[in-house]
Design a protein around this motif. Structure first.
Motif, mmCIF file in Angstrom:
data_model
loop_
_atom_site.group_PDB
_atom_site.id
_atom_site.type_symbol
_atom_site.label_atom_id
_atom_site.label_comp_id
_atom_site.label_asym_id
_atom_site.label_seq_id
_atom_site.Cartn_x
_atom_site.Cartn_y
_atom_site.Cartn_z
ATOM 1 N N MET A 1 11.312 3.941 27.506
ATOM 2 C CA MET A 1 10.152 4.664 27.969
ATOM 3 C C MET A 1 9.354 3.819 28.957
ATOM 4 N N ARG A 2 9.391 2.504 28.737
ATOM 5 C CA ARG A 2 8.711 1.619 29.688
ATOM 6 C C ARG A 2 9.332 1.721 31.086
ATOM 7 N N GLU A 3 10.651 1.759 31.119
ATOM 8 C CA GLU A 3 11.344 1.865 32.405
ATOM 9 C C GLU A 3 11.011 3.180 33.111
ATOM 10 N N VAL A 4 10.935 4.254 32.360
ATOM 11 C CA VAL A 4 10.594 5.551 32.943
ATOM 12 C C VAL A 4 9.171 5.511 33.486
ATOM 13 N N ALA A 5 8.254 4.950 32.712
ATOM 14 C CA ALA A 5 6.863 4.844 33.161
ATOM 15 C C ALA A 5 6.771 4.010 34.435
ATOM 16 N N ALA A 6 7.468 2.893 34.463
ATOM 17 C CA ALA A 6 7.426 2.030 35.650
ATOM 18 C C ALA A 6 8.015 2.745 36.863
ATOM 19 N N GLU A 7 9.124 3.413 36.672
ATOM 20 C CA GLU A 7 9.763 4.133 37.777
ATOM 21 C C GLU A 7 8.872 5.261 38.286
ATOM 22 N N ALA A 8 8.169 5.928 37.365
ATOM 23 C CA ALA A 8 7.297 7.038 37.742
ATOM 24 C C ALA A 8 5.947 6.569 38.274
ATOM 25 N N VAL A 10 3.479 5.428 36.397
ATOM 26 C CA VAL A 10 2.420 5.830 35.464
ATOM 27 C C VAL A 10 2.414 4.863 34.290
ATOM 28 N N SER A 11 1.398 4.984 33.464
ATOM 29 C CA SER A 11 1.318 4.094 32.304
ATOM 30 C C SER A 11 2.282 4.560 31.214
ATOM 31 N N LEU A 12 2.639 3.646 30.357
ATOM 32 C CA LEU A 12 3.496 3.961 29.218
ATOM 33 C C LEU A 12 2.842 5.036 28.362
ATOM 34 N N ARG A 13 1.525 4.974 28.219
ATOM 35 C CA ARG A 13 0.799 5.954 27.412
ATOM 36 C C ARG A 13 0.986 7.381 27.947
ATOM 37 N N VAL A 14 1.011 7.525 29.264
ATOM 38 C CA VAL A 14 1.211 8.857 29.852
ATOM 39 C C VAL A 14 2.583 9.398 29.463
ATOM 40 N N VAL A 15 3.593 8.558 29.555
ATOM 41 C CA VAL A 15 4.943 8.981 29.171
ATOM 42 C C VAL A 15 4.983 9.318 27.683
ATOM 43 N N GLN A 16 4.377 8.486 26.869
ATOM 44 C CA GLN A 16 4.364 8.729 25.421
ATOM 45 C C GLN A 16 3.587 9.997 25.065
#
Length: 168
Positions: A1-8, A10-16
């Motif tokens: 999820m961290r990788e997705v957040a970084a690629e997007a 956005v913050s990890l919290r947004v992805v979560q």
């Protein structure tokens, strides 16, 4: 999820927040990939010179399952990974494997119309032919990914089967 957040970006919290689990993120990503590939395939099919020609239409539909370019090669690899995971994940399987078999129904419908128009052999069972074409091209596409066959080899096999089906 961290990788997705970084690629997007956005913050990890947004992805979560949007995807409460890694599993939900995977399912959503599969749905997005399916939608994107469907849009690209439809655009390519609309560009056919004669979309009313059932043989050309089926050939184009089947070619969508071959790794003919970088985009389709990557999509096929991702679908293969999801497929393997769906064997042990019922939720993912329900997204990945539609119970209604829409592609087989589409191919069978094209074959039925071709039979009614006299362009396809009358004694063939469109449902069985559709099952064989779809499953066959899927497996042959994987062979191309593995380097076991070339796209030209697969095209010859596809042409052979379409030659058996179409009388014109």
């Amino acid at each position: 999820m961290r990788e997705v957040a970084a690629e997007a970006g956005v913050s990890l919290r947004v992805v979560q927040y949007h995807f409460t689990s890694k599993h939900r993120l995977l399912v959503a990503a599969l749905q997005l990939l399916n939608d994107a590939e469907d849009r690209h395939a439809r655009a390519r099919l609309q560009a056919l010179p004669d979309p009313a020609d059932p043989r050309a239409l089926l050939q184009a539909i089947m070619r969508e399952f071959l790794p003919l370019d970088g985009r389709r090669r990557m999509a096929l690899r991702v679908f293969a990974a999801y497929y393997a995971r769906s064997l042990t994940d019922p939720t993912l399987a329900s997204v990945f494997l539609s119970a209604s078999h829409p592609l087989e129904l589409l191919v069978a419908g094209i074959l039925r119309e071709a039979q009614h128009a006299g362009a396809a052999a009358p004694g063939l069972d469109p449902d069985h032919e559709a099952d064989l074409l779809v499953s066959g091209i899927s497996g042959l596409g994987m062979d191309v990914l593995h380097g076991r066959r070339t796209v030209a080899d697969v095209q010859r096999v596809l042409d052979y089967h379409l030659g058996r089906i179409f009388t014109v």
